[in-house]
Motif scaffolding. Sequence first.
Motif, PDB file in Angstrom:
ATOM      1  N   UNK A 365       0.835  -1.206   0.000  1.00 62.83           N
ATOM      2  CA  UNK A 365       0.000   0.000   0.000  1.00 62.83           C
ATOM      3  C   UNK A 365       0.866   1.253   0.000  1.00 62.83           C
ATOM      4  N   UNK A 366       1.893   1.244   0.878  1.00 63.82           N
ATOM      5  CA  UNK A 366       2.762   2.417   0.945  1.00 63.82           C
ATOM      6  C   UNK A 366       3.494   2.637  -0.372  1.00 63.82           C
ATOM      7  N   UNK A 371       4.086   5.203  -5.530  1.00 62.82           N
ATOM      8  CA  UNK A 371       4.111   5.064  -6.995  1.00 62.82           C
ATOM      9  C   UNK A 371       2.996   5.874  -7.629  1.00 62.82           C
ATOM     10  N   UNK A 372       1.815   5.831  -6.991  1.00 56.51           N
ATOM     11  CA  UNK A 372       0.701   6.615  -7.516  1.00 56.51           C
ATOM     12  C   UNK A 372       1.031   8.111  -7.471  1.00 56.51           C
ATOM     13  N   UNK A 373       1.649   8.510  -6.368  1.00 56.44           N
ATOM     14  CA  UNK A 373       2.048   9.912  -6.283  1.00 56.44           C
ATOM     15  C   UNK A 373       3.050  10.260  -7.371  1.00 56.44           C
ATOM     16  N   UNK A 374       4.017   9.332  -7.606  1.00 53.53           N
ATOM     17  CA  UNK A 374       5.005   9.576  -8.666  1.00 53.53           C
ATOM     18  C   UNK A 374       4.334   9.620 -10.033  1.00 53.53           C
ATOM     19  N   UNK A 375       3.358   8.687 -10.243  1.00 50.82           N
ATOM     20  CA  UNK A 375       2.647   8.664 -11.526  1.00 50.82           C
ATOM     21  C   UNK A 375       1.832   9.945 -11.705  1.00 50.82           C
ATOM     22  N   UNK A 376       1.168  10.334 -10.591  1.00 45.90           N
ATOM     23  CA  UNK A 376       0.385  11.578 -10.671  1.00 45.90           C
ATOM     24  C   UNK A 376       1.280  12.769 -11.005  1.00 45.90           C
ATOM     25  N   UNK A 377       2.473  12.792 -10.379  1.00 42.75           N
ATOM     26  CA  UNK A 377       3.401  13.890 -10.662  1.00 42.75           C
ATOM     27  C   UNK A 377       3.861  13.850 -12.121  1.00 42.75           C
ATOM     28  N   UNK A 378       4.153  12.619 -12.600  1.00 45.24           N
ATOM     29  CA  UNK A 378       4.600  12.502 -13.996  1.00 45.24           C
ATOM     30  C   UNK A 378       3.453  12.811 -14.952  1.00 45.24           C
ATOM     31  N   UNK A 379       2.224  12.387 -14.544  1.00 44.40           N
ATOM     32  CA  UNK A 379       1.083  12.695 -15.401  1.00 44.40           C
ATOM     33  C   UNK A 379       0.871  14.196 -15.498  1.00 44.40           C
ATOM     34  N   UNK A 380       1.004  14.861 -14.363  1.00 49.12           N
ATOM     35  CA  UNK A 380       0.876  16.328 -14.377  1.00 49.12           C
ATOM     36  C   UNK A 380       1.967  16.928 -15.254  1.00 49.12           C
ATOM     37  N   UNK A 381       3.183  16.343 -15.099  1.00 47.53           N
ATOM     38  CA  UNK A 381       4.294  16.849 -15.918  1.00 47.53           C
ATOM     39  C   UNK A 381       4.036  16.611 -17.400  1.00 47.53           C
ATOM     40  N   UNK A 382       3.534  15.410 -17.756  1.00 46.81           N
ATOM     41  CA  UNK A 382       3.246  15.116 -19.169  1.00 46.81           C
ATOM     42  C   UNK A 382       2.134  15.996 -19.706  1.00 46.81           C
ATOM     43  N   UNK A 383       1.102  16.216 -18.865  1.00 44.52           N
ATOM     44  CA  UNK A 383       0.032  17.118 -19.307  1.00 44.52           C
ATOM     45  C   UNK A 383       0.591  18.524 -19.572  1.00 44.52           C
ATOM     46  N   UNK A 573      -5.886   0.704 -43.843  1.00 47.20           N
ATOM     47  CA  UNK A 573      -6.021  -0.412 -42.901  1.00 47.20           C
ATOM     48  C   UNK A 573      -4.677  -0.668 -42.229  1.00 47.20           C
ATOM     49  N   UNK A 574      -4.726  -0.850 -40.904  1.00 45.23           N
ATOM     50  CA  UNK A 574      -3.479  -1.133 -40.167  1.00 45.23           C
ATOM     51  C   UNK A 574      -3.825  -1.846 -38.861  1.00 45.23           C
ATOM     52  N   UNK A 575      -2.826  -2.473 -38.309  1.00 47.43           N
ATOM     53  CA  UNK A 575      -3.005  -3.198 -37.034  1.00 47.43           C
ATOM     54  C   UNK A 575      -2.811  -2.242 -35.863  1.00 47.43           C
ATOM     55  N   UNK A 576      -3.687  -2.360 -34.837  1.00 44.94           N
ATOM     56  CA  UNK A 576      -3.494  -1.507 -33.653  1.00 44.94           C
ATOM     57  C   UNK A 576      -2.224  -1.916 -32.914  1.00 44.94           C
ATOM     58  N   UNK A 577      -1.486  -0.936 -32.490  1.00 43.14           N
ATOM     59  CA  UNK A 577      -0.241  -1.219 -31.776  1.00 43.14           C
ATOM     60  C   UNK A 577      -0.559  -1.476 -30.312  1.00 43.14           C
ATOM     61  N   UNK A 578       0.056  -2.526 -29.759  1.00 39.27           N
ATOM     62  CA  UNK A 578      -0.133  -2.813 -28.343  1.00 39.27           C
ATOM     63  C   UNK A 578       0.477  -1.702 -27.511  1.00 39.27           C
ATOM     64  N   UNK A 579      -0.343  -1.221 -26.603  1.00 42.61           N
ATOM     65  CA  UNK A 579       0.077  -0.064 -25.819  1.00 42.61           C
ATOM     66  C   UNK A 579       1.113  -0.466 -24.782  1.00 42.61           C
ATOM     67  N   UNK A 580       2.159   0.295 -24.709  1.00 43.38           N
ATOM     68  CA  UNK A 580       3.166   0.114 -23.665  1.00 43.38           C
ATOM     69  C   UNK A 580       2.925   1.127 -22.572  1.00 43.38           C
ATOM     70  N   UNK A 581       2.732   0.604 -21.363  1.00 48.53           N
ATOM     71  CA  UNK A 581       2.439   1.489 -20.236  1.00 48.53           C
ATOM     72  C   UNK A 581       3.606   2.437 -20.005  1.00 48.53           C
ATOM     73  N   UNK A 582       3.269   3.696 -19.909  1.00 40.48           N
ATOM     74  CA  UNK A 582       4.289   4.698 -19.637  1.00 40.48           C
ATOM     75  C   UNK A 582       4.161   5.185 -18.210  1.00 40.48           C
ATOM     76  N   UNK A 583       5.246   5.210 -17.531  1.00 35.58           N
ATOM     77  CA  UNK A 583       5.237   5.658 -16.138  1.00 35.58           C
ATOM     78  C   UNK A 583       6.004   6.962 -16.028  1.00 35.58           C
TER      79      UNK A 583
END
Length: 583
Positions: A365-366, A371-383, A573-583
């Motif tokens: 949990x901790x 990690x969620x806080x880091x992701x949120x920070x990176x998401x804010x940064x990416x936005x 026509x094209x194949x959808x690319x499998x999404x790679x999770x970005x952190x």
Amino acid sequence: MIKQMDSLWELIKKKDVLGYEEIKILIHDLQVRLIDIERSKVLEKNSQKARIYEFQNKYSDLYQFVPVGYFIIDKKGFIKDANLSGTGILGSEKNFVIKTSLANYLFWKDRGKYQEHIKNLLKSSEPGICEVRLMRPDGSRSFVKLETIAVKDKKGSLKYFRTMICTERRREEDSVEKVLRIYRVINKVRPVLLSADNENDLVKNICRIIVDEGGYCMSRIDFIDPGSQKLQIAAQWGEKDNIPSKIKYLSENYCPSSAAVKTNSSYILRDILASPALGPWRLHAVFHGYAASIAIPLSANGKMTGSLCLYAREPDSFGAEESNLIEIFAENLSHGISLLREKNKRIKAEYDLQNYYNKLEEIVYERTLKLKQAIDEKEILLREIHHRVKNNMQVVSSLISIQEDQIADQDIKKMFRESQGRIMTMAMIHENLYLSDSIDQVELNQYFTGVASALLQTYGACEKITLETDIKDIFLNIDQAVPCGLIINELISNSLKYAFPGKKKGIIQITAFINDNQLIEISVSDNGIGIPDNIDLYKSRTLGFKLIKGLAENQLKGIVSMSAVKGTCCCICFSPKKDKKRI
């Protein structure tokens, strides 16, 4: 009468089979015969003297050898007379017994009981019964029953006490009772073993049941300390004074428990007082009135774990049948304690596992929170990055627009406008990502509709061109969304520039879906004038068609097809690319 005396003498010869009640009847008959003898003395006829003398001799034998002790005790408690059986019971010769106090032959703890017995006799004319322990000069002991009557004169004054000591007290009844008492213990202990949860409480309850239900004077359970290899008292009930808390493991002569553990077998002391073994423990046992003991080793899975020790107040208390039952009881006790320990180990393991799981959950949990806080920070940064990229592209678009205003050549001006549209298309992706819930997935319906609407406004075709869309819920990552947006931009721009000359009205359609082959299929069509027959789109060198083909084949790894039936239609026509999770 002589015949009756002969029959009594025959009974005396069979004294081993006499019971307590038979002995009482025998004593009563002797007393009656004594009266008859005294009467016969009056008859001093010469013809009867020889027979009377023979009768008196036989009476003397009956009195001396009857299998009970017969004593005459004076007012002060000293023995005035005793038969040979009585002196034998006391373990001394007659000349040593006479003029000694009977209390001297009693175990010191029972002397108060004897004094109370004498006091009660003085108040009553009825015989009194008292059970005490005799102490013989050789150190042996035994329980006996005293039956005493106070003999008084006509005035009611005490003359002497007449006491009978019987050692055959409830021989058969005691044997049965000793077996029954261990059965009572087994029946009481069984439900305790089945319902036990705590080992300390279990062994305490078992020791209590052994004493309370079995009638033993003391019971004790010892366990071997794995660290020190010493016997340590786990629980005991009964006499508790001066018992050491730890007992040496290898000292066989120290106590029955250590002897049983040392020999790995039952250790029985039938008469503790007469036994030379036990060392200092013998004095302790004698002081507290222990006459016999049995110690049985306890084991689990073939490994010695401790011992069970029982003490009784009578010598020879542990017969063969009772000892066998106690050994069976000890075996069941060992098994029950072993099962309880396994159960407690399992409970402890489950408890430890649950604690470990809880701690692991806390750690996860901790870390998840961090990690969620880091992701949120990176998401804010990416936005923020998307927002800044969009702003920068708008600045570039504005610069191109300013530069366009300074150009007079219409062809060059047209090229600037097209470049401005492409920049706008890419900027719109970053704007969508900045505003959407996902920072790396672009929803095609909103994106394509926005690009097409912006182009209609740019070309001033909002009134004459109708935009129709049929775009399913498809999400693309930015790597595929950018080339798709640029292709849509080129295709709609071409339709707006060439498909509807003058003020001709028309329809532009955009569709996007996943076909049966799980490929993403995007098409842009119009109902304009179509493509001239002399133009081969696949060989065209214009920038727009090169861009469409290059983006579709090189970046999307798809295929592009064109048709000119009732207008123009371009399909990719094209194949959808499998999404790679970005952190």
